[in-house]
Design an enzyme around this catalytic site. Structure first.
Site, PDB file in Angstrom:
ATOM      1  N   HIS A 142      -5.572 -14.544   4.374  1.00 44.11           N
ATOM      2  CA  HIS A 142      -5.824 -13.928   3.068  1.00 44.11           C
ATOM      3  C   HIS A 142      -5.287 -14.780   1.926  1.00 44.11           C
ATOM      4  CE1 HIS A 142      -5.926  -9.907   5.471  1.00 44.11           C
ATOM      5  NE2 HIS A 142      -7.049 -10.583   5.577  1.00 44.11           N
ATOM      6  N   SER A 183       1.452  -6.093  12.849  1.00 43.69           N
ATOM      7  CA  SER A 183       0.150  -5.789  12.256  1.00 43.69           C
ATOM      8  C   SER A 183      -0.395  -4.517  12.889  1.00 43.69           C
ATOM      9  CB  SER A 183      -0.843  -6.931  12.483  1.00 43.69           C
ATOM     10  OG  SER A 183      -2.141  -6.539  12.049  1.00 43.69           O
ATOM     11  N   SER A 184      -0.942  -3.659  12.058  1.00 46.56           N
ATOM     12  CA  SER A 184      -1.522  -2.419  12.593  1.00 46.56           C
ATOM     13  C   SER A 184      -2.919  -2.657  13.155  1.00 46.56           C
ATOM     14  CB  SER A 184      -1.581  -1.358  11.500  1.00 46.56           C
ATOM     15  OG  SER A 184      -2.308  -1.848  10.399  1.00 46.56           O
ATOM     16  N   ILE A 195      10.937  -5.229  14.299  1.00 46.42           N
ATOM     17  CA  ILE A 195      10.585  -6.603  14.657  1.00 46.42           C
ATOM     18  C   ILE A 195      11.846  -7.463  14.853  1.00 46.42           C
ATOM     19  CG2 ILE A 195       9.249  -8.638  13.948  1.00 46.42           C
ATOM     20  CD1 ILE A 195       7.523  -6.155  14.327  1.00 46.42           C
ATOM     21  N   ARG A 241       0.809  -1.210   0.000  1.00 52.99           N
ATOM     22  CA  ARG A 241       0.000   0.000   0.000  1.00 52.99           C
ATOM     23  C   ARG A 241       0.848   1.269   0.000  1.00 52.99           C
ATOM     24  NH1 ARG A 241      -2.715  -3.569   3.289  1.00 52.99           N
ATOM     25  NH2 ARG A 241      -4.930  -3.810   2.900  1.00 52.99           N
ATOM     26  N   CYS A 245      -7.577 -23.092  -9.745  1.00 51.18           N
ATOM     27  CA  CYS A 245      -8.677 -22.978 -10.695  1.00 51.18           C
ATOM     28  C   CYS A 245      -9.942 -22.652  -9.902  1.00 51.18           C
ATOM     29  CB  CYS A 245      -8.865 -24.288 -11.453  1.00 51.18           C
ATOM     30  SG  CYS A 245     -10.379 -24.329 -12.442  1.00 51.18           S
ATOM     31  N   ASP A 294       2.709 -13.778   1.416  1.00 48.10           N
ATOM     32  CA  ASP A 294       4.039 -13.959   0.820  1.00 48.10           C
ATOM     33  C   ASP A 294       4.610 -15.361   1.025  1.00 48.10           C
ATOM     34  OD1 ASP A 294       5.071 -13.965   3.510  1.00 48.10           O
ATOM     35  OD2 ASP A 294       5.208 -11.771   3.446  1.00 48.10           O
TER      36      ASP A 294
HETATM   37 ZN   LIG Z   1     -10.128 -26.480 -13.424  1.00 49.35          ZN
END
Ligand SMILES: [Zn+2]
Length: 250
Positions: free
Chosen positions: A119, A193-194, A236, A34, A127, A102
């Site tokens: 996430h 983390s914020s 950190i 960001r 797929c 990551d």
């Molecule tokens: Zn597929």
């Protein structure tokens, strides 16, 4: 509580949950996407519904992810990722919840059953239709300067990086595991983390309400600092170097 008291609690804890955000990966050279100059300022992230609806949006997604892929080929875990894996080896890690896509925790050795990637991950391509998984290299290395959005070799469905995009629903099983760990933790440690994005910020609150000691280690203040039992603002890596020294002393 001060650092010495915190270290004693770390030594005596049997069910530690770590919660990590972008701040743990900056010392590996992963930029905050960001931030100014970050890849998001060059290629805007694509909303999931746009990805489904439009080929230009899909191209935009793959351009962003291709740039990320080139970066992720070069980055390695740092002392923070390694230190958390040490807790798994010592048998006191209940679980690790990360907001990061990551894949560096996995590269550091953290096992699948101890890890929730809230996430998703950029280290896989899936797929959307049949769920088949692809190694990123097999997809990205085929994308030249001009390309059409890649599709599944088995079913023809749309492929997508396995991160959770804006507008895409959070993985239910992962959310439930993170919730259970938060309820069962005796020590819940936030790293880098914020805590400003939901549902991320809810897990430390759940842990605290369920009786865990709450620690927050982050460069900047967070909205939950005032309910935390231990707070440290700083780099950190420096923090983990100090912590390892103190854990090793006894
Ligand atoms: Zn597929």
């Amino acid at each position: 509580m001060n650092l010495e008291e915190f270290v004693i609690r770390v030594k005596n804890s049997q069910a530690i949950v770590f919660f990590t955000g972008a701040g743990i990966s900056t010392e590996s050279g992963v930029p905050d996407f960001r931030s100014p100059g970050g890849v998001w300022t060059k290629y805007q992230p694509v909303l999931f519904q746009d990805f489904l609806a439009s080929e230009p949006a899909r191209i935009q997604h793959w351009q962003l992810k291709k740039a990320t892929y080139e970066l992720f080929k070069t980055v390695k875990p740092n002392i923070g990722h390694d230190a958390i894996y040490d807790f798994e080896r010592r048998g006191t890690l209940l679980g690790l919840i990360t907001q990061n896509i990551d894949g560096l925790h996995k590269l550091a050795g953290t096992s699948e059953e101890k890890l929730v990637e809230l996430h998703g991950t950029d280290r896989l391509v899936t797929c959307l239709q049949c769920g088949k998984q692809y190694a990123p290299a097999d997809v990205y290395e085929t994308l030249g300067d001009e390309f059409i959005a890649p599709t599944c070799g088995d079913c023809g469905g749309l492929l997508k990086s396995a991160n959770v995009s804006f507008g895409q629903s959070m993985p239910i099983a992962a959310m439930q595991r993170a919730q259970t760990w938060s309820e069962q933790a005796d020590l819940f440690i936030v790293i880098g983390s914020s805590l400003q994005v939901q549902p991320a910020a809810s897990f430390p609150v759940i842990a605290k309400r369920s009786g865990a000691l709450l620690a927050i280690i982050n460069r900047d203040p967070t909205p939950l600092d005032e309910v935390a039992d231990f707070v440290h603002h700083g780099a950190i890596g420096d923090f983990f170097r100090r912590l390892q020294g103190m854990l090793g002393d006894s």
